[in-house]
Design a protein around this motif. Sequence first.
Motif, short mmCIF file in Angstrom:
data_model
loop_
_atom_site.label_atom_id
_atom_site.label_comp_id
_atom_site.label_asym_id
_atom_site.label_seq_id
_atom_site.Cartn_x
_atom_site.Cartn_y
_atom_site.Cartn_z
N LEU A 1 49.37 29.49 78.85
CA LEU A 1 49.88 30.22 80.00
C LEU A 1 49.73 31.73 79.82
O LEU A 1 49.51 32.46 80.78
CB LEU A 1 51.35 29.86 80.23
N GLU A 2 49.86 32.21 78.59
CA GLU A 2 49.62 33.63 78.35
C GLU A 2 48.16 33.99 78.62
O GLU A 2 47.86 35.07 79.16
CB GLU A 2 49.99 33.98 76.91
N ASP A 3 47.24 33.08 78.28
CA ASP A 3 45.83 33.33 78.59
C ASP A 3 45.57 33.30 80.09
O ASP A 3 44.63 33.95 80.57
CB ASP A 3 44.95 32.28 77.90
N VAL A 4 46.39 32.57 80.83
CA VAL A 4 46.23 32.52 82.28
C VAL A 4 46.50 33.89 82.89
O VAL A 4 45.75 34.37 83.75
CB VAL A 4 47.15 31.45 82.90
N VAL A 5 47.58 34.53 82.48
CA VAL A 5 47.96 35.80 83.11
C VAL A 5 47.23 37.00 82.49
O VAL A 5 47.19 38.07 83.09
CB VAL A 5 49.48 36.02 83.02
N ASN A 6 46.65 36.83 81.31
CA ASN A 6 45.79 37.86 80.73
C ASN A 6 44.35 37.53 81.14
O ASN A 6 43.69 36.70 80.51
CB ASN A 6 45.93 37.90 79.20
N VAL A 7 43.90 38.20 82.19
CA VAL A 7 42.74 37.70 82.93
C VAL A 7 41.40 38.23 82.41
O VAL A 7 40.41 38.21 83.14
CB VAL A 7 42.88 38.06 84.43
N HIS A 8 41.34 38.69 81.20
CA HIS A 8 40.07 39.16 80.65
C HIS A 8 39.63 38.24 79.51
O HIS A 8 39.24 38.70 78.43
CB HIS A 8 40.19 40.61 80.17
N GLN A 9 39.68 36.94 79.75
CA GLN A 9 39.32 35.97 78.74
C GLN A 9 37.85 35.58 78.89
O GLN A 9 37.28 35.57 79.97
CB GLN A 9 40.19 34.71 78.90
N ARG A 10 37.24 35.26 77.75
CA ARG A 10 35.92 34.64 77.78
C ARG A 10 36.07 33.18 78.16
O ARG A 10 37.13 32.59 78.01
CB ARG A 10 35.27 34.73 76.39
N ALA A 11 35.00 32.60 78.67
CA ALA A 11 35.01 31.17 78.96
C ALA A 11 35.26 30.40 77.67
O ALA A 11 34.63 30.66 76.64
CB ALA A 11 33.68 30.75 79.59
N LYS A 12 36.19 29.47 77.72
CA LYS A 12 36.55 28.71 76.53
C LYS A 12 37.22 27.42 76.93
O LYS A 12 37.63 27.23 78.09
CB LYS A 12 37.49 29.52 75.63
N ALA A 13 37.33 26.50 75.99
CA ALA A 13 38.00 25.22 76.19
C ALA A 13 38.88 24.93 75.00
O ALA A 13 38.45 25.07 73.85
CB ALA A 13 36.97 24.10 76.38
N GLU A 14 40.13 24.55 75.27
CA GLU A 14 41.08 24.23 74.21
C GLU A 14 41.87 22.99 74.63
O GLU A 14 42.17 22.79 75.80
CB GLU A 14 42.05 25.40 73.96
N ARG A 15 42.19 22.16 73.64
CA ARG A 15 42.97 20.96 73.90
C ARG A 15 44.41 21.18 73.43
O ARG A 15 44.66 21.61 72.31
CB ARG A 15 42.36 19.77 73.17
N TYR A 16 45.34 20.89 74.33
CA TYR A 16 46.77 20.97 74.02
C TYR A 16 47.38 19.62 74.35
O TYR A 16 47.63 19.30 75.51
CB TYR A 16 47.46 22.05 74.84
N GLY A 17 47.61 18.81 73.32
CA GLY A 17 48.22 17.51 73.56
C GLY A 17 47.33 16.64 74.43
O GLY A 17 46.18 16.37 74.13
N GLY A 18 47.89 16.23 75.58
CA GLY A 18 47.16 15.32 76.46
C GLY A 18 46.39 16.01 77.56
O GLY A 18 45.91 15.33 78.48
N HIS A 19 46.27 17.33 77.54
CA HIS A 19 45.52 18.01 78.59
C HIS A 19 44.57 19.04 77.97
O HIS A 19 44.72 19.43 76.81
CB HIS A 19 46.45 18.68 79.61
N ILE A 20 43.61 19.46 78.76
CA ILE A 20 42.60 20.43 78.35
C ILE A 20 42.80 21.71 79.14
O ILE A 20 43.04 21.69 80.35
CB ILE A 20 41.18 19.88 78.59
N PHE A 21 42.70 22.83 78.43
CA PHE A 21 42.76 24.16 79.05
C PHE A 21 41.35 24.72 79.03
O PHE A 21 40.71 24.81 77.99
CB PHE A 21 43.72 25.06 78.28
N PHE A 22 40.87 25.11 80.21
CA PHE A 22 39.48 25.56 80.36
C PHE A 22 39.47 26.84 81.18
O PHE A 22 40.08 26.92 82.24
CB PHE A 22 38.66 24.47 81.06
N VAL A 23 38.76 27.85 80.68
CA VAL A 23 38.65 29.15 81.36
C VAL A 23 37.20 29.38 81.73
O VAL A 23 36.29 29.13 80.92
CB VAL A 23 39.15 30.30 80.45
#
Length: 356
Positions: free
Chosen positions: A81-103
């Motif tokens: 969620l911190e990466d969501v509001v900090n909007v200067h992220q590179r494209a990336k994929a991370e797994r947290y438990g049963g869901h995937i976070f993708f930018v």
Amino acid sequence: MPLGTLDRTPPPFFRQGVPALTKLALCAALAIFLMAADNRLQIVQPLRAAHPLIWVNADGVGDAVVVQELGAAFGLHRLALEDVVNVHQRAKAERYGGHIFFVVRMPLPEGGFAAEQVSFFVGDSFVLTFQERPGGDLFEPVRIRIRSKGSRARCARADLLFHALLDVIVDHYFPLIENCGERLDALEDVVLVRRTPGVMGRLHEVRRDLLSVRRAVWPLRDALNAVLREPGPPIGDEARVYLRDVQDHTVQIIDLVENYRDIAAGLTEVHLSVQAQRTNEVMKVLTVIATIFIPLTFIAGVYGMNFQHMPELHWPWAYPALLAAMLTIAVAQLVYFRRRGWLGEDRPGDPDSPGG
């Protein structure tokens, strides 16, 4: 930094008195909503219980409290969620438990090479998309397919919905690349044929736009690799096939970007070479003119010394003879320089010419 302490100015659409969620489409297996206000999200859990799949699209991340409440409703990790509001992220994929976070970086719908950050959360029964700013997106084709009766998208799984949204974003990079190619074609004619001011500035703009696309798509390829390498839910085998197709599109975009960057660099070198060649031509002409005037200046200097005993000064035809001699010398030099290829085009087959 704790999410609740982030200093974010809410965008204009976060205002009181507007329903928290505006329903866009609803069928037996899929509920899709667009978050449109700062009201609380009490109806999210009932919707999750009533439908096997729910898509919530947050149109803006200006209110950290709303983002945090959505994260609590869906069990999202606070680091994501911190990466969501900090909007200067590179494209990336991370797994947290049963869901995937993708930018991913999404081109703006109004055109141009500007892009905004879009964050995906993909679970077994939900897809959340957080857009950096309000004002429209590229997802309308997906919404139209979902609204259409009989469409497979109405009852798709979360991973297939994720693919559909991601595919729309990636496909919108192709028109940008084509635009760069058309501009390079036009600049190629300008560089080689016409003398047009501002060529270097236009080439720099194309290279800057290509760099913007490269920065957005290059890490996206690595993020898709990370998703495809990890087995298991929420990405199923069928969705992996489609995601590999999206990955192939990113590779095509990167190849086109690298090719066009090479072309732009080559045109820059050609432009500099042409400019240097034109400068050399000007300097060659000026040098020839100066060389022609060297003997003429010598003759004029000798007979301009005004000595008393210079027999030529008393000849009645001395003046026209001297002018004729100077003209003959100048013409002879011009003919000589021309034959040597130092004036005009080089003579083919001349061993002493630069191309001989």
